[in-house]
Motif scaffolding. Structure first.
Motif: not given
Length: 337
Positions: A189-194
């Motif tokens: 898993l790889g994700a960006e949250a802003v």
């Protein structure tokens, strides 16, 4: 990106222990060049933790004023047994590799290079980039794919919007969003949250995964616990959900995860192998290819693992000189865990 340390540590990575607490992994500053150069904050690997799933390396950098530092200027260098993942917040990077792939790394678009049995590449911030800010990650390939032919993938994930938050999943699946990227690893898993100020993100997690949350900016809390900016926060397997909230300022985090790799790997400089002999052979092959330490090619033009000669080439002419490998340590590279 290359590991430009002149005396890189040997790292032997094993599985992880379980538990419920958050483990704080502090960054270590590493300059990519001389005194006026881009500096990165390295949170993986380190002595207390070498792997999160198959993730084995995390450099976080910027916001970097490129006119002052020169930005990213990483000449051709080799990799084996891993994949590199480039993810930018600001700026652009030009990528070129020996498998024939050329690409521009842009914010919100993932570039994944699978090194497999061997590849070499270079990375330079583009002339128009004035501020460079992002992350470079590596993950280790398991035994069944680590000798595969090198390849390259690109994906621009569409954001999903929540309660004052925005999520982009660039590898794997999270919160109903999935990436088409093929990792050639156990689930990853790889994700960006802003986050806007006061934003909130509730996530269901795969309890078989261990997770890491890197805080890039903002006052971010996890299930009510304060997280530290520029730190990587480790969550062991067993968690089924988390709630991330931002304080009075906007925030950003990277969310990593994966099933424990379940294999020991030796990582030294830019190589991932399984033994001292493998890593030594990779270094010798690279040095011979760039004529730093000339050696005869394999008798049948292939290496024992099936890789063709040259393992890390060819490369287009007229490019900056390649990086030589550091000197191997005076001790045998061996398991330490």
């Amino acid at each position: 990106m290359s590991n430009l340390e002149t005396v890189p540590d040997e790292v032997v990575c094993t599985g992880s222990s379980c538990g419920e607490s958050i483990e704080f992994l502090a960054p270590r500053d590493v300059p990519l060049g001389g005194p006026r150069s881009l500096s990165v904050r390295r949170t993986l690997p380190q002595k207390q933790r070498s792997l999160i799933g198959a993730w084995c390396f995390l450099d976080h950098y910027g916001p970097d004023p490129v006119p002052d530092t020169g930005g990213m200027r990483v000449a051709r260098h080799p990799h084996t047994g891993l994949a590199t993942v480039s993810w930018l917040f600001t700026g652009e990077i030009a990528h070129r590799d020996s498998a024939g792939f050329e690409a521009i790394v842009r914010p919100g678009e993932v570039n994944l290079m699978v090194a497999g049995r061997g590849i070499s590449h270079q990375e330079f911030s583009t002339p128009d980039t004035t501020v460079l800010h992002g992350a470079q990650l590596w993950y280790a390939l398991p035994a069944e794919t680590r000798h595969m032919a090198p390849t390259f993938q690109h994906f621009a994930p569409q954001p999903s919007h929540g309660d004052g938050s925005e999520l982009r999943v660039f590898i794997g699946t999270l919160a109903g969003s999935s990436s088409p990227i093929t990792t050639y690893t156990p689930p990853l898993l790889g994700a960006e949250a802003v986050f806007q100020a006061g934003g909130k993100l509730e996530l269901d997690l795969d309890p078989s995964f261990e997770h890491g949350i890197l805080v890039d900016a903002g006052d971010v809390r996890l299930d009510g616990s304060d997280l530290s900016v520029n730190h990587l926060h480790y969550l062991p397997p067993g968690r089924t959900s988390v709630t991330l909230t931002a304080g009075s300022a906007p925030g950003r985090v990277l969310i990593l995860g994966g099933t424990p790799l379940g294999e020991q790997i030796v990582m030294w400089w830019n190589f991932v192998g399984r033994s001292h002999e493998e890593v030594t052979a990779y270094r010798a092959a690279w040095q011979a290819e760039i004529d730093a330490e000339p050696a005869d090619p394999p008798a049948d033009e292939t290496y024992p693992d099936g890789a063709p000669y040259p393992r890390f080439g060819p490369f287009p002419a007229g490019q900056p000189a390649p990086l030589p490998a550091p000197v191997l340590p005076n001790v045998r590279l061996r398991p330490r865990g």
